[in-house]
Enzyme design. Structure first.
Site, PDB file in Angstrom:
ATOM      1  N   ARG A   1      52.461  80.071 -36.979  1.00  0.00           N
ATOM      2  CA  ARG A   1      51.028  80.361 -37.128  1.00  0.00           C
ATOM      3  C   ARG A   1      50.697  81.132 -38.412  1.00  0.00           C
ATOM      4  NH1 ARG A   1      49.780  83.097 -31.585  1.00  0.00           N
ATOM      5  NH2 ARG A   1      52.051  83.113 -31.420  1.00  0.00           N
TER       6      ARG A   1
ATOM      7  N   GLY B   1      65.924  81.002 -27.845  1.00  0.00           N
ATOM      8  CA  GLY B   1      65.307  82.027 -26.991  1.00  0.00           C
ATOM      9  C   GLY B   1      65.813  83.415 -27.326  1.00  0.00           C
TER      10      GLY B   1
HETATM   11  C1  UD1 Z   1      58.606  87.926 -25.900  1.00  0.00           C
HETATM   12  C2  UD1 Z   1      59.008  88.313 -24.491  1.00  0.00           C
HETATM   13  C3  UD1 Z   1      57.768  88.720 -23.726  1.00  0.00           C
HETATM   14  C4  UD1 Z   1      57.077  89.863 -24.429  1.00  0.00           C
HETATM   15  C5  UD1 Z   1      56.783  89.502 -25.880  1.00  0.00           C
HETATM   16  C6  UD1 Z   1      56.307  90.705 -26.600  1.00  0.00           C
HETATM   17  C7  UD1 Z   1      60.926  86.912 -23.979  1.00  0.00           C
HETATM   18  C8  UD1 Z   1      61.391  85.695 -23.275  1.00  0.00           C
HETATM   19  N1  UD1 Z   1      59.628  87.174 -23.872  1.00  0.00           N
HETATM   20  O1  UD1 Z   1      57.765  86.816 -25.779  1.00  0.00           O
HETATM   21  O2  UD1 Z   1      58.111  89.138 -22.412  1.00  0.00           O
HETATM   22  O3  UD1 Z   1      55.882  90.214 -23.745  1.00  0.00           O
HETATM   23  O4  UD1 Z   1      57.974  89.038 -26.532  1.00  0.00           O
HETATM   24  O5  UD1 Z   1      55.870  90.345 -27.879  1.00  0.00           O
HETATM   25  O6  UD1 Z   1      61.710  87.622 -24.582  1.00  0.00           O
HETATM   26  N2  UD1 Z   1      63.346  85.279 -31.569  1.00  0.00           N
HETATM   27  C9  UD1 Z   1      64.564  84.991 -32.145  1.00  0.00           C
HETATM   28  N3  UD1 Z   1      65.268  83.935 -31.717  1.00  0.00           N
HETATM   29  C10 UD1 Z   1      64.825  83.137 -30.703  1.00  0.00           C
HETATM   30  C11 UD1 Z   1      63.587  83.429 -30.127  1.00  0.00           C
HETATM   31  C12 UD1 Z   1      62.877  84.515 -30.570  1.00  0.00           C
HETATM   32  O7  UD1 Z   1      65.000  85.686 -33.069  1.00  0.00           O
HETATM   33  O8  UD1 Z   1      65.537  82.190 -30.360  1.00  0.00           O
HETATM   34  C13 UD1 Z   1      62.594  86.448 -32.037  1.00  0.00           C
HETATM   35  C14 UD1 Z   1      61.262  86.039 -32.656  1.00  0.00           C
HETATM   36  O9  UD1 Z   1      61.416  85.872 -34.055  1.00  0.00           O
HETATM   37  C15 UD1 Z   1      60.380  87.216 -32.324  1.00  0.00           C
HETATM   38  C16 UD1 Z   1      60.953  87.758 -31.035  1.00  0.00           C
HETATM   39  O10 UD1 Z   1      62.268  87.250 -30.934  1.00  0.00           O
HETATM   40  O11 UD1 Z   1      60.486  88.226 -33.297  1.00  0.00           O
HETATM   41  C17 UD1 Z   1      60.132  87.389 -29.833  1.00  0.00           C
HETATM   42  O12 UD1 Z   1      60.137  85.991 -29.711  1.00  0.00           O
HETATM   43  P1  UD1 Z   1      58.840  85.213 -29.273  1.00  0.00           P
HETATM   44  O13 UD1 Z   1      59.172  83.785 -29.200  1.00  0.00           O
HETATM   45  O14 UD1 Z   1      57.709  85.628 -30.105  1.00  0.00           O
HETATM   46  O15 UD1 Z   1      58.676  85.762 -27.807  1.00  0.00           O
HETATM   47  P2  UD1 Z   1      57.352  85.824 -26.988  1.00  0.00           P
HETATM   48  O16 UD1 Z   1      57.091  84.510 -26.418  1.00  0.00           O
HETATM   49  O17 UD1 Z   1      56.291  86.479 -27.767  1.00  0.00           O
END
Ligand code: UD1
Ligand code: CA
Length: 456
Positions: free
Chosen positions: A17, A80
């Site tokens: 985004r 994830g």
């Molecule tokens: C996540 C939480 C959610 C919380 C929210 C707060 C999980 C499953 N959910 O959701 O409970 O309320 O954050 O903002 O954890 N990332 C990686 N590798 C991955 C996936 C994500 O490095 O494979 C990093 C992303 O870059 C980001 C963070 O982890 O900085 C959170 O990932 P994102 O996909 O934004 O999680 P949310 O769906 O927002």
């Protein structure tokens, strides 16, 4: 025995985004990338090591920030948050407490994190949660009738009752590595997003009879993430608010705290006043009673006591002595050193020059590669011709020199103490001390001369 802390920063996500080719965590707030802010805060904790999990954008993230004292671990596929943390586990010692941070949540404070780490008592799991009036998008904290946390449910997996919960997961957590390792291995991706959720370890911890200790934070901005340019801009304002509050608490008067930008480190003396739209970048040191006018940009400058900078000046890498008066509309370029009581006026550019006590360059001049003595008066429109197209040359001007308006110094050239140079002179040779030097065409008048007349 207290356990050592290891920090894991998740920074692999794409940030679709942001609509940008730059990985999300490299976008900037103040003068630093989001990830740098987080790493800096991590460094304030007494952590043993910090592991950054990167992925989207490939090596650009570690290459850009390779000077920082962290270990880089790649998550080649973003499967994830649980999968992301797993990537860091091999770099963390058995008995450490693992603290999970996020590369796109830049304003978290070390005190908040210390409280979270302290929640890992008796092998409990520390979880940072907040209440939000609008919890849309976040994982919800599900508690039982005894108010104990039992699990986290993601927005996309939640039922109607769960969606009404206002307590949300910030994502920040702290837990023993030994415990975490076991739970991460048990994660599956049977959920609506097909991801390995870090949040699922909560239910696993509960079934292992591990206490979930929640902590919170007063300022919600600390736990806010950035997903688009609107949030980035809002976060910049929040960050600037923190910067200007620090300045005001140190006694700085800001005519409007909403119209100042600090993009670096600013140190101030007493009774400093800043007018609107001042931008300070890099390292800026302001002495006592300094006043800075509207629209001034200061980058890497040291400004002495009682200096008055009038509106719309631009300074870079310069040192300004006490009691100087500069501007409006002056440009002070790298390598400039002004001694005390120097006056620089409008449309004057100074580059790589030393100007001694009490000298004045008040109007429309370019002074470059110059060493100037004290009490010199430079007339309007004076130019040092310092560049011959290939090399730069020096102009040396002694003390108490008077330079008439519209003088050009063809450098290299020297002017002796007390010399006077007539207006309109082009100076190509050494100017002797205490004499009048003129280097201009003599004025002639042609007697009886007639203007040409139009031919009919
Ligand atoms: C996540 C939480 C959610 C919380 C929210 C707060 C999980 C499953 N959910 O959701 O409970 O309320 O954050 O903002 O954890 N990332 C990686 N590798 C991955 C996936 C994500 O490095 O494979 C990093 C992303 O870059 C980001 C963070 O982890 O900085 C959170 O990932 P994102 O996909 O934004 O999680 P949310 O769906 O927002
Ligand atoms: Ca997010």
């Amino acid at each position: 025995m207290t356990n050592k802390i290891s920090i894991v920063i998740l920074a692999a996500g794409q940030g679709t985004r942001m609509k940008s080719d730059l990985p999300k965590v490299l976008h900037v707030i103040g003068n630093k990338s989001l990830l740098e802010h987080v790493i800096e805060t991590a460094n304030e904790l007494d952590a043993k090591n910090t592991v950054v999990v990167y992925g989207h954008g490939g090596e650009l993230v570690p290459d850009t920030l390779s000077h920082l004292p962290v270990k880089w671990v790649e998550q080649s596929e973003q499967l994830g948050t649980g999968h992301a943390v797993s990537q860091a586990i091999p770099d963390i010692a058995e008995n450490d407490i693992v603290l999970v941070l996020y590369g796109d949540v830049p304003l978290i404070k070390s005190n908040t994190l210390k409280t979270l780490v302290d929640a890992v008592k008796n092998d409990a799991l520390g979880l940072l949660t907040v209440q939000l009036a609008d919890p849309t998008g976040y994982g919800r904290i599900v508690r039982n009738s005894q108010n104990q946390v039992v699990r986290i449910v993601e927005q996309k997996d939640a039922n109607e009752v769960e969606l009404k919960i206002n307590e949300i997961n910030t994502g920040f957590m702290a837990v023993k590595r030994t415990k975490l390792f076991g739970w991460l291995n048990k994660l599956d991706n049977n959920n609506s997003q097909g991801e390995y959720y870090l949040t699922d370890i909560i239910a696993l911890a509960v079934s292992d009879n591990v206490d979930i200790n929640t902590t919170s934070v007063d300022n919600i901005a600390e736990v806010m993430g950035i997903n688009d340019k609107i949030q980035l801009a809002n976060m910049e304002r929040q960050f600037q608010l923190e910067q200007v509050q620090k300045l005001m608490l140190q006694g700085v008067t800001l005519r409007d705290p909403g119209r100042i930008d600090v993009r670096g480190k600013v140190t101030v003396g007493k009774d400093v006043t800043l007018d609107v739209n001042v931008i300070m970048e890099g390292e800026v040191k302001l002495g006592n009673r300094v006043t800075i006018g509207a629209g001034v940009v200061l980058r890497d400058v040291v400004i002495g006591d009682d200096v008055n900078v009038k509106p719309y000046c631009v300074f870079e890498e310069a040192t300004i002595g006490v009691n100087c008066q500069i501007g409006p509309f002056s440009r002070i370029r790298p390598g400039t050193k002004l001694a005390e009581d120097v006056r620089i006026g409008n449309f004057v550019e100074i580059k790589k020059s030393q100007i001694d006590k009490g000298s004045k360059i008040n109007h429309l001049s370019y002074i470059g590669d110059t060493v100037m003595g004290s009490k010199v008066n430079i007339g309007a429109g004076t130019i040092t011709c310092n560049y011959d197209g290939a090399n730069k040359h020096q102009t040396q001007i002694g003390n108490d020199v008077f330079v008439g308006s519209d003088t050009q110094f063809i450098a290299p050239v020297k002017v002796g103490d007390g010399a006077t140079i007539g207006a309109g002179s082009t100076i190509t040779k050494e100017v002797p001390a205490r004499e009048l030097t003129l280097g201009r065409i003599r004025q002639v008048s042609v007697k009886g001369w007639q203007r040409p007349k139009k031919i009919k």
